[in-house]
Design a protein around this motif. Structure first.
Motif, PDB file in Angstrom:
ATOM      1  N   LYS A 151       0.976  -1.685   0.241  1.00  0.00           N
ATOM      2  CA  LYS A 151      -0.100  -0.080  -0.058  1.00  0.00           C
ATOM      3  C   LYS A 151       0.790   1.016  -0.102  1.00  0.00           C
ATOM      4  O   LYS A 151       2.297   1.159   0.253  1.00  0.00           O
ATOM      5  CB  LYS A 151      -1.023  -0.019   1.436  1.00  0.00           C
ATOM      6  N   GLY A 152       0.523   1.805  -0.656  1.00  0.00           N
ATOM      7  CA  GLY A 152       1.012   3.136  -0.819  1.00  0.00           C
ATOM      8  C   GLY A 152       1.352   4.341  -2.059  1.00  0.00           C
ATOM      9  O   GLY A 152      -0.438   4.078  -2.720  1.00  0.00           O
ATOM     10  N   ARG A 153       2.526   4.696  -2.510  1.00  0.00           N
ATOM     11  CA  ARG A 153       2.442   5.809  -4.049  1.00  0.00           C
ATOM     12  C   ARG A 153       1.493   5.074  -5.283  1.00  0.00           C
ATOM     13  O   ARG A 153       1.688   3.332  -4.932  1.00  0.00           O
ATOM     14  CB  ARG A 153       3.616   6.489  -4.102  1.00  0.00           C
ATOM     15  N   PRO A 154       1.124   5.552  -5.746  1.00  0.00           N
ATOM     16  CA  PRO A 154       0.502   5.089  -7.490  1.00  0.00           C
ATOM     17  C   PRO A 154       2.437   4.003  -7.709  1.00  0.00           C
ATOM     18  O   PRO A 154       2.891   4.577  -7.354  1.00  0.00           O
ATOM     19  CB  PRO A 154       0.042   5.615  -8.050  1.00  0.00           C
ATOM     20  N   ALA A 155       1.888   3.227  -9.099  1.00  0.00           N
ATOM     21  CA  ALA A 155       3.013   2.945  -9.590  1.00  0.00           C
ATOM     22  C   ALA A 155       3.995   3.348 -10.121  1.00  0.00           C
ATOM     23  O   ALA A 155       2.847   3.760 -10.807  1.00  0.00           O
ATOM     24  CB  ALA A 155       2.434   1.583 -10.608  1.00  0.00           C
ATOM     25  N   ASP A 156       4.243   3.549 -10.731  1.00  0.00           N
ATOM     26  CA  ASP A 156       5.599   4.371 -11.032  1.00  0.00           C
ATOM     27  C   ASP A 156       6.119   4.173 -12.738  1.00  0.00           C
ATOM     28  O   ASP A 156       6.745   2.727 -12.372  1.00  0.00           O
ATOM     29  CB  ASP A 156       6.673   5.058 -10.246  1.00  0.00           C
ATOM     30  N   TYR A 157       6.898   4.931 -13.261  1.00  0.00           N
ATOM     31  CA  TYR A 157       7.696   4.950 -14.730  1.00  0.00           C
ATOM     32  C   TYR A 157       8.373   4.401 -14.531  1.00  0.00           C
ATOM     33  O   TYR A 157       9.458   4.305 -15.143  1.00  0.00           O
ATOM     34  CB  TYR A 157       6.530   5.445 -15.223  1.00  0.00           C
ATOM     35  N   LEU A 158       9.054   5.358 -13.097  1.00  0.00           N
ATOM     36  CA  LEU A 158      11.045   5.272 -13.173  1.00  0.00           C
ATOM     37  C   LEU A 158      11.431   4.070 -12.224  1.00  0.00           C
ATOM     38  O   LEU A 158      11.317   4.150 -10.956  1.00  0.00           O
ATOM     39  CB  LEU A 158      11.359   6.776 -12.299  1.00  0.00           C
ATOM     40  N   PRO A 159      11.995   3.085 -13.308  1.00  0.00           N
ATOM     41  CA  PRO A 159      12.801   1.911 -12.214  1.00  0.00           C
ATOM     42  C   PRO A 159      13.351   2.463 -11.345  1.00  0.00           C
ATOM     43  O   PRO A 159      13.384   1.372  -9.781  1.00  0.00           O
ATOM     44  CB  PRO A 159      13.001   1.369 -12.901  1.00  0.00           C
ATOM     45  N   GLU A 160      13.935   3.651 -11.136  1.00  0.00           N
ATOM     46  CA  GLU A 160      15.285   4.072  -9.561  1.00  0.00           C
ATOM     47  C   GLU A 160      14.134   5.239  -9.379  1.00  0.00           C
ATOM     48  O   GLU A 160      15.461   5.526  -7.969  1.00  0.00           O
ATOM     49  CB  GLU A 160      16.413   4.593 -10.424  1.00  0.00           C
ATOM     50  N   ARG A 161      13.699   5.563  -8.711  1.00  0.00           N
ATOM     51  CA  ARG A 161      12.764   6.339  -8.626  1.00  0.00           C
ATOM     52  C   ARG A 161      13.144   5.980  -6.815  1.00  0.00           C
ATOM     53  O   ARG A 161      13.903   6.800  -6.178  1.00  0.00           O
ATOM     54  CB  ARG A 161      11.577   6.084  -7.837  1.00  0.00           C
ATOM     55  N   ARG A 162      12.981   4.712  -6.221  1.00  0.00           N
ATOM     56  CA  ARG A 162      14.051   4.783  -4.687  1.00  0.00           C
ATOM     57  C   ARG A 162      14.631   5.318  -4.401  1.00  0.00           C
ATOM     58  O   ARG A 162      15.633   6.253  -3.611  1.00  0.00           O
ATOM     59  CB  ARG A 162      13.607   3.390  -4.382  1.00  0.00           C
ATOM     60  N   LYS A 163      15.448   5.202  -5.127  1.00  0.00           N
ATOM     61  CA  LYS A 163      17.405   4.853  -5.425  1.00  0.00           C
ATOM     62  C   LYS A 163      17.609   6.520  -5.191  1.00  0.00           C
ATOM     63  O   LYS A 163      18.499   7.248  -4.893  1.00  0.00           O
ATOM     64  CB  LYS A 163      18.308   4.736  -5.832  1.00  0.00           C
ATOM     65  N   TYR A 164      16.581   6.693  -6.594  1.00  0.00           N
ATOM     66  CA  TYR A 164      16.915   8.661  -6.706  1.00  0.00           C
ATOM     67  C   TYR A 164      16.552   9.406  -5.315  1.00  0.00           C
ATOM     68  O   TYR A 164      16.708  10.823  -5.028  1.00  0.00           O
ATOM     69  CB  TYR A 164      16.061   9.044  -7.514  1.00  0.00           C
ATOM     70  N   GLU A 165      15.677   8.996  -4.768  1.00  0.00           N
ATOM     71  CA  GLU A 165      14.543   9.914  -3.351  1.00  0.00           C
ATOM     72  C   GLU A 165      16.032   9.915  -2.511  1.00  0.00           C
ATOM     73  O   GLU A 165      16.195  10.696  -1.908  1.00  0.00           O
ATOM     74  CB  GLU A 165      13.423   9.614  -3.687  1.00  0.00           C
ATOM     75  N   GLN A 166      16.487   9.037  -2.286  1.00  0.00           N
ATOM     76  CA  GLN A 166      17.528   8.528  -1.228  1.00  0.00           C
ATOM     77  C   GLN A 166      18.199   9.259  -1.320  1.00  0.00           C
ATOM     78  O   GLN A 166      18.820   9.929  -0.433  1.00  0.00           O
ATOM     79  CB  GLN A 166      17.390   6.746  -1.501  1.00  0.00           C
ATOM     80  N   LEU A 167      18.627   9.247  -3.071  1.00  0.00           N
ATOM     81  CA  LEU A 167      19.827  10.199  -2.706  1.00  0.00           C
ATOM     82  C   LEU A 167      19.584  11.995  -2.491  1.00  0.00           C
ATOM     83  O   LEU A 167      19.895  12.863  -1.963  1.00  0.00           O
ATOM     84  CB  LEU A 167      21.034  10.635  -4.000  1.00  0.00           C
ATOM     85  N   CYS A 168      18.521  12.465  -2.791  1.00  0.00           N
ATOM     86  CA  CYS A 168      17.588  13.395  -2.706  1.00  0.00           C
ATOM     87  C   CYS A 168      18.021  13.665  -1.121  1.00  0.00           C
ATOM     88  O   CYS A 168      18.264  14.794  -0.633  1.00  0.00           O
ATOM     89  CB  CYS A 168      17.009  13.805  -3.310  1.00  0.00           C
ATOM     90  N   ARG A 169      18.157  13.059  -0.516  1.00  0.00           N
ATOM     91  CA  ARG A 169      17.627  13.232   1.181  1.00  0.00           C
ATOM     92  C   ARG A 169      18.686  13.062   1.891  1.00  0.00           C
ATOM     93  O   ARG A 169      19.295  13.204   2.592  1.00  0.00           O
ATOM     94  CB  ARG A 169      16.967  12.103   1.888  1.00  0.00           C
ATOM     95  N   GLY A 170      19.628  12.679   1.199  1.00  0.00           N
ATOM     96  CA  GLY A 170      21.612  12.987   1.423  1.00  0.00           C
ATOM     97  C   GLY A 170      21.564  11.261   1.548  1.00  0.00           C
ATOM     98  O   GLY A 170      22.867  10.763   3.150  1.00  0.00           O
ATOM     99  N   GLU A 171      20.386  10.129   1.879  1.00  0.00           N
ATOM    100  CA  GLU A 171      20.930   9.118   2.048  1.00  0.00           C
ATOM    101  C   GLU A 171      21.420   7.903   0.955  1.00  0.00           C
ATOM    102  O   GLU A 171      21.587   8.072  -0.212  1.00  0.00           O
ATOM    103  CB  GLU A 171      19.609   8.267   2.307  1.00  0.00           C
ATOM    104  N   GLY A 172      22.305   7.118   1.331  1.00  0.00           N
ATOM    105  CA  GLY A 172      22.687   5.245   0.329  1.00  0.00           C
ATOM    106  C   GLY A 172      23.429   6.684  -0.636  1.00  0.00           C
ATOM    107  O   GLY A 172      23.911   5.431  -1.906  1.00  0.00           O
ATOM    108  N   ILE A 173      24.462   7.787  -0.377  1.00  0.00           N
ATOM    109  CA  ILE A 173      26.145   7.803  -1.282  1.00  0.00           C
ATOM    110  C   ILE A 173      26.765   7.360  -0.706  1.00  0.00           C
ATOM    111  O   ILE A 173      26.904   6.840   0.163  1.00  0.00           O
ATOM    112  CB  ILE A 173      26.474   9.489  -0.078  1.00  0.00           C
ATOM    113  N   LYS A 174      27.356   6.174  -2.052  1.00  0.00           N
ATOM    114  CA  LYS A 174      28.537   4.926  -2.115  1.00  0.00           C
ATOM    115  C   LYS A 174      29.758   5.351  -1.947  1.00  0.00           C
ATOM    116  O   LYS A 174      30.581   5.392  -3.013  1.00  0.00           O
ATOM    117  CB  LYS A 174      27.675   4.579  -2.799  1.00  0.00           C
TER     118      LYS A 174
END
Length: 544
Positions: free
Chosen positions: A286-309
């Motif tokens: 349950k949550g946000r509607p299906a998304d056309y962008l496969p890397e949405r989660r990674k993109y948003e993580q980086l925007c928050r300053g998370e998941g920087i490798k």
């Protein structure tokens, strides 16, 4: 009665009577540079409105004085009418008042004091945002909510890094309604619940609780939560027992729930465990509607300053230095400040590249020409707008102003690349919620005509200048490698899009994160292959 018809009927009714226009968000108001003008427009209208109020108050004061004077006079006259009118002056004044002065008073009362205000409002209305703009602003808020994981209370109360005036229950309701128009029941539920909470706390509003509960129960039902939908329907009926649709839905929900409970009661242990597992999986999904962008989660993580490798070992190999670009005459005595932002792909930041006066000049030249930003169609090569790039941009040529020519030359001197075959300097302004989702700057193999019209080959490198600091959000992130670069006014970042072999470097896939608070100004220079033959020599090694 066929109970199964109630829910489709409910959906049809809301779709027809409560829906808003759907559209590609931020068509005309994603540039804060242009929205600033609207603030001054509104300020002018408030001044005009105050002038109108003063004029009405002056008129009413005149009427009030007239009424008070006549009140005293008539009180005296009616005590002894014959004695009063026996005086010739009183008789004359009565005739004069009724024949002349009451007519003047009538003209005063009928005088429309709003002409000036209405005239000004009519003139300014041409600059007002439309329904699409309002919808775009609402979607920008929901985009920020998702990207930066903000709850509705935080946004509604204005408790972002920079405080704003709180949202009303009506504002929250409007956001939920816009989400509903896109069949986005996840956000519909979030914002209708926030509107309901504010009404429960006693906030006065033009939106009634029944309407909110109507949307809320249906959006929850659409997400598969039958029991909660039933609870909200019952609450609605306590407020309006005659609500036709809610009464129908009550029967439908109870019928479906009874059927569901009966099936569960007849199930064996294995079936029960399977059903419970399915319920948990449905709840997790349950949550946000299906998304056309496969890397949405990674993109948003980086925007928050998370998941920087970036490992400590790799970090230890990155430095700050003074660079004269191989003893370039201009930079031998005054080298530029160079900082390694990333190693693979190599991303370099150059500090203090533009002065404040140069930045203001570029913005001054660009503002009148800001238009919805475009992308190059990968099939046709033609420039067009795209839903995943939300900003306003303008193109500046070198001959327009010495400052632009100076910036172009500076880019060539520092990078060593020929800018004569580069694209013109593009200036972009991202307002709140403005973004550019993950993309490549270069044309891929399946896009042979990406830059055919230019006739200068592929985009070999990108030079990105940050022309403002951004209080929150607005990072440039590289989703493939987990890198994030944050805006710093006056600095520029540079990377190669192509290997020396001419092959595209797919690790340069990047995005501009939504601006949470503030105003982001950038300018880009895309250098092309033509003219770089002796400046960046070709190799067969794709990793160079």
């Amino acid at each position: 009665m066929n109970i199964s018809l109630l829910i489709p009927l409910f959906s049809s009714f809301i779709a027809s009577s409560l829906s808003c226009t759907t559209f590609d968000p931020c068509v005309s108001l994603c540039s804060l540079g242009q929205m600033t003008d609207l603030l001054y427009t509104e300020k002018d209208l408030v001044t005009s409105l105050k002038d109108y109020i003063r004029a009405e108050e002056d008129k009413l004061e005149q009427v009030k004085k007239w009424a008070e004077k006549l009140d005293v006079l008539s009180a005296t006259a009616t005590q002894d009418p014959e004695g009063f009118l026996g005086h010739p002056v009183n008789a004359f004044k009565l005739m004069k008042r009724l024949n002349t002065e009451w007519g003047e008073l009538e003209s005063l009362v009928l005088k429309d004091m709003s002409d000036g205000f209405i005239s000004n409002l009519t003139i300014q209305r041409q600059y007002f945002p439309n329904d699409d703009d309002q919808t775009g602003a609402a979607k920008a808020l929901m985009r920020l909510q998702d990207t930066y994981r903000l709850d509705t209370h935080t946004i509604s109360s204005g408790e972002l890094p920079v405080r704003a005036s709180p949202m009303t229950a009506e504002d929250c309701f409007e956001l939920g309604k816009i989400a509903y128009s896109d069949a986005d029941y996840y956000h519909t539920e979030l914002w209708m619940e926030q509107a309901l909470k504010q009404l429960d706390r006693g906030e006065e509003s033009t939106v009634d609780m029944v309407t909110i509960l109507d949307y809320l129960s249906y959006s929850i039902y659409q997400q598969g939560e039958l029991e909660r939908a039933l609870d909200y329907t019952k609450r609605l009926l306590k407020l309006d027992s005659a609500h036709q649709r809610a009464n129908g839905n009550l029967k439908y929900f109870e019928y479906q729930l009874a059927k569901q409970n009966k099936v569960e009661a007849e199930e064996g242990q294995k079936e029960k465990e399977k059903r419970e597992r399915e319920k948990r999986e449905a709840s997790d999904k349950k949550g946000r509607p299906a998304d056309y962008l496969p890397e949405r989660r990674k993109y948003e993580q980086l925007c928050r300053g998370e998941g920087i490798k970036m490992t400590p070992r790799r970090q230890s190999r990155m430095f700050c230095r003074y660079s004269d670009n191989n003893h370039h005459p201009l930079y031998v005595l005054g080298p530029v400040k160079q900082e390694d932002e990333w190693d693979r792909p190599r991303i370099i930041r150059y500090h203090d590249i533009l002065s404040n006066s140069e930045i203001e000049k570029v913005k001054e030249l660009a503002k009148p020409r800001l238009r919805r930003a475009t992308i190059s169609n990968p099939i046709t090569g033609v420039l067009e707008t795209a839903h995943y790039r939300i900003s306003k941009s303008a193109w500046l040529t070198a001959y327009e102003d010495p400052v632009v020519d100076k910036i172009n030359q500076r880019i060539e001197d520092i990078t060593g690349l020929n800018v004569k075959t580069a694209e013109e300097l593009q200036v972009a302004n991202y307002g709140v919620g403005g973004q550019y989702e993950p993309h490549f700057d270069f044309g891929r193999k399946d896009e042979p005509d990406a830059f055919k019209e230019l006739g200068t080959g592929n985009r070999i490198a990108t030079w990105l200048i940050y022309m403002s600091d951004v209080p929150s959000g607005g990072a440039t992130v590289f989703t493939d490698v987990g890198a994030a670069v944050w805006p710093k006014k006056g600095s520029a970042v540079f990377w190669y899009n192509l290997f020396a072999s001419g092959e595209g470097d797919y690790s340069t896939r990047h995005a501009a994160c939504p601006v949470l608070v503030g105003n982001k100004w950038v300018s880009n220079k895309w250098m092309h292959e033509r003219g770089q033959e002796f400046r960046r020599r070709c190799t067969l090694n794709e990793s160079e």
